[in-house]
Design a protein around this motif. Structure first.
Motif, PDB file in Angstrom:
ATOM      1  N   TYR A  42      48.505 -29.704  94.774  1.00  0.00           N
ATOM      2  CA  TYR A  42      48.530 -28.462  93.993  1.00  0.00           C
ATOM      3  C   TYR A  42      48.863 -27.306  94.929  1.00  0.00           C
ATOM      4  N   ALA A  43      49.907 -26.526  94.584  1.00  0.00           N
ATOM      5  CA  ALA A  43      50.392 -25.457  95.469  1.00  0.00           C
ATOM      6  C   ALA A  43      50.240 -24.070  94.866  1.00  0.00           C
ATOM      7  N   ASN A  44      49.280 -23.891  93.971  1.00  0.00           N
ATOM      8  CA  ASN A  44      49.040 -22.588  93.354  1.00  0.00           C
ATOM      9  C   ASN A  44      50.328 -22.103  92.692  1.00  0.00           C
ATOM     10  N   TYR A  45      50.856 -20.923  93.065  1.00  0.00           N
ATOM     11  CA  TYR A  45      52.093 -20.409  92.463  1.00  0.00           C
ATOM     12  C   TYR A  45      53.352 -20.873  93.197  1.00  0.00           C
ATOM     13  N   GLY A  46      53.195 -21.614  94.267  1.00  0.00           N
ATOM     14  CA  GLY A  46      54.360 -22.108  94.989  1.00  0.00           C
ATOM     15  C   GLY A  46      55.120 -21.023  95.723  1.00  0.00           C
ATOM     16  N   THR A  47      54.408 -19.985  96.163  1.00  0.00           N
ATOM     17  CA  THR A  47      55.048 -18.948  96.963  1.00  0.00           C
ATOM     18  C   THR A  47      55.118 -19.408  98.419  1.00  0.00           C
ATOM     19  N   LYS A  48      55.867 -18.673  99.231  1.00  0.00           N
ATOM     20  CA  LYS A  48      55.932 -18.997 100.665  1.00  0.00           C
ATOM     21  C   LYS A  48      54.533 -18.940 101.275  1.00  0.00           C
ATOM     22  N   GLU A  49      53.761 -17.928 100.867  1.00  0.00           N
ATOM     23  CA  GLU A  49      52.409 -17.773 101.396  1.00  0.00           C
ATOM     24  C   GLU A  49      51.514 -18.942 100.986  1.00  0.00           C
ATOM     25  N   ASP A  50      51.718 -19.452  99.764  1.00  0.00           N
ATOM     26  CA  ASP A  50      50.916 -20.584  99.293  1.00  0.00           C
ATOM     27  C   ASP A  50      51.206 -21.845 100.104  1.00  0.00           C
ATOM     28  N   PHE A  51      52.490 -22.089 100.389  1.00  0.00           N
ATOM     29  CA  PHE A  51      52.825 -23.273 101.180  1.00  0.00           C
ATOM     30  C   PHE A  51      52.342 -23.118 102.623  1.00  0.00           C
ATOM     31  N   ASP A  52      52.411 -21.904 103.147  1.00  0.00           N
ATOM     32  CA  ASP A  52      51.874 -21.657 104.492  1.00  0.00           C
ATOM     33  C   ASP A  52      50.366 -21.929 104.524  1.00  0.00           C
ATOM     34  N   LYS A  53      49.684 -21.548 103.441  1.00  0.00           N
ATOM     35  CA  LYS A  53      48.236 -21.760 103.364  1.00  0.00           C
ATOM     36  C   LYS A  53      47.915 -23.253 103.329  1.00  0.00           C
ATOM     37  N   LEU A  54      48.696 -24.015 102.574  1.00  0.00           N
ATOM     38  CA  LEU A  54      48.480 -25.458 102.531  1.00  0.00           C
ATOM     39  C   LEU A  54      48.643 -26.071 103.919  1.00  0.00           C
ATOM     40  N   GLU A  55      49.645 -25.619 104.643  1.00  0.00           N
ATOM     41  CA  GLU A  55      49.859 -26.115 106.005  1.00  0.00           C
ATOM     42  C   GLU A  55      48.680 -25.745 106.896  1.00  0.00           C
ATOM     43  N   GLU A  56      48.206 -24.513 106.752  1.00  0.00           N
ATOM     44  CA  GLU A  56      47.054 -24.055 107.526  1.00  0.00           C
ATOM     45  C   GLU A  56      45.810 -24.900 107.231  1.00  0.00           C
ATOM     46  N   LEU A  57      45.658 -25.311 105.969  1.00  0.00           N
ATOM     47  CA  LEU A  57      44.504 -26.118 105.564  1.00  0.00           C
ATOM     48  C   LEU A  57      44.673 -27.595 105.896  1.00  0.00           C
ATOM     49  N   GLY A  58      45.814 -27.951 106.450  1.00  0.00           N
ATOM     50  CA  GLY A  58      46.047 -29.331 106.854  1.00  0.00           C
ATOM     51  C   GLY A  58      46.423 -30.264 105.726  1.00  0.00           C
ATOM     52  N   VAL A  59      46.923 -29.705 104.631  1.00  0.00           N
ATOM     53  CA  VAL A  59      47.329 -30.524 103.492  1.00  0.00           C
ATOM     54  C   VAL A  59      48.746 -31.041 103.730  1.00  0.00           C
ATOM     55  N   ASN A  60      48.915 -32.332 103.719  1.00  0.00           N
ATOM     56  CA  ASN A  60      50.221 -32.946 103.963  1.00  0.00           C
ATOM     57  C   ASN A  60      51.035 -32.997 102.672  1.00  0.00           C
ATOM     58  N   ILE A  61      52.184 -32.351 102.662  1.00  0.00           N
ATOM     59  CA  ILE A  61      53.042 -32.312 101.484  1.00  0.00           C
ATOM     60  C   ILE A  61      54.131 -33.370 101.549  1.00  0.00           C
ATOM     61  N   GLN A  62      54.394 -33.893 102.731  1.00  0.00           N
ATOM     62  CA  GLN A  62      55.499 -34.824 102.942  1.00  0.00           C
ATOM     63  C   GLN A  62      55.445 -35.992 101.953  1.00  0.00           C
ATOM     64  N   GLY A  63      56.528 -36.126 101.162  1.00  0.00           N
ATOM     65  CA  GLY A  63      56.647 -37.235 100.239  1.00  0.00           C
ATOM     66  C   GLY A  63      55.797 -37.120  98.986  1.00  0.00           C
ATOM     67  N   LYS A  64      55.119 -35.996  98.795  1.00  0.00           N
ATOM     68  CA  LYS A  64      54.230 -35.820  97.642  1.00  0.00           C
ATOM     69  C   LYS A  64      54.966 -35.093  96.500  1.00  0.00           C
ATOM     70  N   ILE A  65      54.369 -35.169  95.318  1.00  0.00           N
ATOM     71  CA  ILE A  65      54.843 -34.377  94.179  1.00  0.00           C
ATOM     72  C   ILE A  65      54.010 -33.107  94.115  1.00  0.00           C
ATOM     73  N   VAL A  66      54.654 -31.979  94.184  1.00  0.00           N
ATOM     74  CA  VAL A  66      53.974 -30.686  94.162  1.00  0.00           C
ATOM     75  C   VAL A  66      53.806 -30.227  92.723  1.00  0.00           C
ATOM     76  N   LEU A  67      52.600 -29.783  92.392  1.00  0.00           N
ATOM     77  CA  LEU A  67      52.304 -29.171  91.096  1.00  0.00           C
ATOM     78  C   LEU A  67      52.072 -27.688  91.334  1.00  0.00           C
ATOM     79  N   ALA A  68      52.910 -26.838  90.744  1.00  0.00           N
ATOM     80  CA  ALA A  68      52.808 -25.389  90.948  1.00  0.00           C
ATOM     81  C   ALA A  68      52.860 -24.681  89.611  1.00  0.00           C
ATOM     82  N   ARG A  69      52.127 -23.595  89.505  1.00  0.00           N
ATOM     83  CA  ARG A  69      52.117 -22.854  88.242  1.00  0.00           C
ATOM     84  C   ARG A  69      53.139 -21.716  88.260  1.00  0.00           C
ATOM     85  N   TYR A  70      53.627 -21.379  87.069  1.00  0.00           N
ATOM     86  CA  TYR A  70      54.570 -20.268  86.932  1.00  0.00           C
ATOM     87  C   TYR A  70      53.896 -18.950  87.283  1.00  0.00           C
ATOM     88  N   GLY A  71      54.698 -18.032  87.819  1.00  0.00           N
ATOM     89  CA  GLY A  71      54.215 -16.704  88.159  1.00  0.00           C
ATOM     90  C   GLY A  71      54.455 -16.381  89.619  1.00  0.00           C
TER      91      GLY A  71
END
Length: 701
Positions: free
Chosen positions: A152-181
């Motif tokens: 789950y990537a929140n709104y899928g903004t650049k800041e959201d993806f940076d936050k996921l990386e900071e939290l150690g969440v691995n996105i590689q090969g995953k399906i991202v679920l992001a909300r509109y807005g």
């Protein structure tokens, strides 16, 4: 003494009445003639005509390239031809998906469950069961079939993806679920792909647009759980057809051959992307078992939102979406100018839609047809505008502002010398609340025209209903997302975007006439009011002796924008002392524009101009906005040439004012601030010199 006081009061009242009756760009006597013409025009607008046009053009779903869209095209041609507009087709062959292709979204483990990808049928709404309605889809999705874990990537903004990386969440090969807005949907896909995702699901969260906001459709005008926002995810560094950057995508069989990129040379997405409703998203989120999301990431569904679903949850996303060269057609009708036919006031709205498109774009299209008919009636009675008024219906906008951009690229030379203004009305009658955004030089004309039009079902003017303080209107600055982009940000044509808005079922299959009549404008009078407002603006621009740009507004707005930019920079660079060269240039510009605006009424009343002299002055006025055209382009994309405004290259929709500087701010840069201060100062001084030259030309008459 009392008698003398009464004389002074009378003289003061007379002066104020004269000041109020004088129109920008007109002499005192011309103002009276123009006012009478505007009053006559208001009576020519046929309010019921709007409903008829809207119902006809939104009877069927009509995406770009479809047979139904060609039928809408033909209807536009017929209506404008009957109104005696000279109508012309501008065809282009562009690279788009001609249809959605196929797609599947399903939970694979811990249980097998296909997920809904289409709006539910509403029993008392026959539109909702139309056989030509499509599933939710995103144009320019990549094709692929992936089964993977979910992040789950929140709104899928650049800041959201940076936050996921900071939290150690691995996105590689995953399906991202992001909300509109928060950003353009294409950037959600772009950032997901950059971070290694295998696919993207974009959904509408009820906290943002659904039941958290009130009753959902069909009881209310909020998204129900099956409502799906469609839309393009095209994210090139330029606007328009992805195979012909900077060049018009002229027909393949035409005499002029245009070099096209190989699709492999583009930056189109390679991973599958598709939208879903929150009913489908709910099924996924309910099964997620990862760590809770950070503060601010929780949506409106009745679960604790998680960063990932864990290894037990697997989702399949399959999209097959072929792209091909498809013919699109812009339709442009012209009311030819009687004195200066080569000068153009252009009004536009696209006509392709994701489904029925009754609010977006149909309401704007129907309004322009109503306006065309009213202008035609004026011409029949002998009141042709002095400059040409062009009514443009753009194709392919929903896939990435394609039709209007190709026309701008084709007509770039003519637009540079002949286009007085571009007025955009994308979905221009989508509610009961007036609003707008504009170049500085056009904000006043929006306000002045609003004072002439009565707000429907009231005794107030549009200005009075729109204004918050009774003195001004809250007119914004142009951003991205619609057909003004090419005119304003690529060629430097003063532009505005306006109309009425409200809460809509944006890009869903439910945006039909039933929804419009029930929730958007039950009295169906707003279309006529917007047509009156747009027509008054057009007639002022078309008939004024001097094009009525509000030149002092340049310095006024620039001063605010530079102060804002300086404040932002000081948050990360406290030693910054400001844009001194630009600030000095703005001061000089303020003095020259104020002087010109005070002198123009005097010279207008003398009325000693010959047609050739007037043409020279107005040609010089048309060049004012071109001072902000920077041939090297913006640092984030060379197609964007305006130093004054661009769409936000990180969010897509938002307005970036002083974009070259805003780019430095967005990246916390300091090393090029002095360079851009010099560039902006040079542009402002160039504008200042043009203003002075016009003033001198007037003095010498």
């Amino acid at each position: 003494m009392k008698k003398l006081l009464l004389i002074y009061l009378f003289l003061g009242l007379t002066f104020n009445l004269q000041a109020q009756s004088r129109l920008d760009g007109f002499s005192e006597s011309e103002s009276k003639t123009q006012t009478d013409l505007e009053d006559l025009f208001l009576k020519k607008v046929d309010f019921p005509s709007f409903k008829n046009h809207l119902k006809t053009i939104t009877a069927n779903p009509h995406t770009a390239g479809s047979k139904a869209n060609e039928e809408v095209r033909d209807y536009l041609i017929n209506v404008m031809a009957k109104a005696n507009l000279e109508t012309k087709l501008y065809p282009y062959d562009v690279y788009i998906p001609k249809n959605p292709g196929t797609s599947t979204v399903e939970i694979v483990t811990p249980k097998r469950q296909p997920l809904n990808q289409m709006e539910d049928i509403i029993p008392d709404n026959p539109y909702s069961s139309h056989p030509d309605l499509d599933k939710g889809w995103n144009a320019y999705s990549g094709s692929g079939d992936v089964t993977s874990e979910v992040v789950y990537a929140n709104y899928g903004t650049k800041e959201d993806f940076d936050k996921l990386e900071e939290l150690g969440v691995n996105i590689q090969g995953k399906i991202v679920l992001a909300r509109y807005g928060r950003n353009f949907r294409g950037f959600k896909a772009k950032y997901a792909e950059q971070y290694g995702a295998a696919g993207v699901l974009i959904y509408t969260d009820p906290k943002d647009y659904g039941f958290s906001k009130g009753l959902v459709y069909p009881e209310g005008n909020n998204y129900s759980e099956s409502a799906i926002q469609r839309g393009s995810v095209l994210t090139e560094t330029f606007i328009g057809d992805p195979l012909t950057p900077f060049e018009p995508a002229l027909p393949l069989e035409g005499k002029t051959k245009v070099k096209r990129l190989d699709p492999k040379e583009t930056n189109l997405h390679t991973i599958p992307v598709t939208p879903i409703g929150y009913g489908a998203a709910k099924e996924i989120i309910a099964l997620m078992k990862g760590k809770p999301v950070p503060s601010g990431w929780q949506g409106g569904l009745p679960f604790t939102y998680r960063l990932d679903g864990g290894p037990a949850l697997k989702v399949r996303l399959a999209v097959s979406q072929p792209k091909e060269i498809v013919r699109i057609n812009n339709v442009i009708g012209t009311v030819k100018g009687s004195m200066y036919p080569e000068d153009w006031i252009i009004l536009g709205c696209h006509y392709d839609a994701w489904a029925f498109g009754t609010t977006d774009p149909g309401s704007g299209t129907a309004m322009l047809l109503t306006l065309s008919e009213a202008l035609g009636k004026l011409v029949e009675e002998g009141f042709s505008p002095k400059r040409s008024i062009m009514i443009a219906h753009w194709d392919g906008e929903e896939y990435g502002v394609i039709g209007s951009t190709e026309w701008v690229e084709q007509m770039k030379e003519e637009l540079g010398s002949q286009a007085v203004a571009y007025l955009n009305f994308d979905g221009g009658v989508s509610g009961r609340n007036f609003g707008g955004a504009a170049a500085p030089s056009l904000k006043k004309i929006m306000m002045d025209a609003a004072k002439k039009v009565t707000y429907p079902d009231s005794s107030k003017s549009v200005f009075d209903s729109w204004s918050k303080d009774g003195k001004n209107l809250p007119i914004g600055n142009l951003g991205g997302g619609s057909d003004h982009i090419g005119f304003y940000m690529h060629t430097g044509v003063p532009s505005l975007s306006g109309g009425t808005g409200g809460k809509t079922l944006y890009h869903t299959n439910y945006d039909d006439f039933n929804f419009y009549e029930k929730f958007i404008d039950p009295s169906l009078k707003m279309g006529g009011a917007v047509a009156q407002w747009a027509g008054i603006m057009s007639l002022k621009l078309a008939n004024a002796t001097f094009i009525p740009y509000d030149t002092p507004r340049y310095a006024e707005d620039l001063r605010k924008h530079f102060a804002t930019a300086t404040g932002k920079i000081k948050t990360y660079f406290p030693e910054f002392t400001g844009f001194r060269q630009s600030e000095a240039a703005i001061q000089s510009l303020a003095e020259s524009t104020n002087s010109l605006s005070q002198f123009m009424p005097q010279i207008l009343d003398q009325g000693k101009f010959k047609k050739k002299e007037l043409k020279q002055i107005n040609s010089a006025l048309i060049q004012l906005e071109k001072s902000f055209i920077y041939k090297e382009g913006m640092p984030f994309g060379p197609w964007f040439l305006s130093l004054y405004a661009s769409s936000d290259p990180y969010s897509g929709y938002a307005s970036w004012i002083l974009p070259a500087i805003e780019y430095q701010i967005a990246n916390s840069k300091t090393e090029k601030l002095e360079h851009w201060d010099e560039v902006y100062a040079k542009a402002i001084l160039d504008l200042n010199q043009k203003i002075k030259a016009i003033h001198q030309k007037l003095i010498s008459q």
